[in-house]
Write an enzyme that holds these catalytic residues in place. Sequence first.
Site, PDB file in Angstrom:
ATOM      1  CG  ASP A 230      -1.996  -1.196   1.340  1.00 22.85           C
ATOM      2  OD1 ASP A 230      -2.458  -1.726   0.026  1.00 22.85           O
ATOM      3  OD2 ASP A 230      -2.423  -1.854   2.128  1.00 22.85           O
ATOM      4  CD  GLU A 231       3.381   3.096   1.338  1.00 23.84           C
ATOM      5  OE1 GLU A 231       3.977   4.324   1.970  1.00 23.84           O
ATOM      6  OE2 GLU A 231       3.133   2.975   3.733  1.00 23.84           O
TER       7      GLU A 231
END
Length: 287
Positions: A230-231
């Site tokens: 999720d980056e």
Amino acid sequence: MSAQQFVLTLSCPDRPGIVSAVSTFLFANGQNILDAQQYSDIETGRFFMRVSFDSPAAQADLPTLQAGFGVMAKPFYMVWQLRDRAVQQRVLLMVSKFDHCLADILYRWRRGEMPMTPTAIVSNHPLETYAGLDFAGIPFHHLPVTRATKDEQEAAVWKIIQDTKTDLVVLARYMQVLSEDFAGKLSGRCINIHHSFLPGFKGAKPYHQAHERGVKLIGATAHYVTSALDEGPIIEQDIERISHRDAPEDLVRKGADIERRVLARAIRYHLEDRVILNGRKTVVFTD
């Protein structure tokens, strides 16, 4: 759209003369610019541009255009792509139990809103999970996965991607974390929808966590997948205001609506070559 349209995207170190060189090349090769957008990132010193154009006089030869542009682009150290807009990108869809994003994508595709060719639907759940959806004409692959079989399952998915000549992978609420190796193979061509306005509440039941904290906004984030969970570079986000009257079930319902529209916009931006990577960020030339 006219008989033959192309789209050019590029990034390079910023310097005078880039726009002039691009427009001069297109004019000299008989092309007509329909739309042009550009952005100079002062922080990184890089220049970004998207140009759509057509060939009003005669059919243009794409390989010849690409070869000529490559010569022009070299002194500017451009990272570029020149594509025929009539050639649809091939898209593989991955999904788990929740099918609202998948259903929305298929609906928009059948309505002609998504200029793509679906190559396959891959799920870690069996076909009967999606009894209410129409997969006619799209191959479905049930590939269950456990911690012990993750490498084997991802190898099977990768083979499908290669065999179908897939250009883009969409994680339409595919609730499995991709391995670092698999995510690396899909760098820049795998879009995920995250059920939160990142950064946000991580882990199980994010909407319930948000409810317990009394948040007043919920959202969703579409981003490119990277090895860091999720980056990845963010493509699109949206939010919706809520109140103390909303129960967790209301947040789930409203959140699903946000996820659908955010993922749809991100996919369309990618398919229309409106997204250019800029390090850990993106430049998105919206319409």
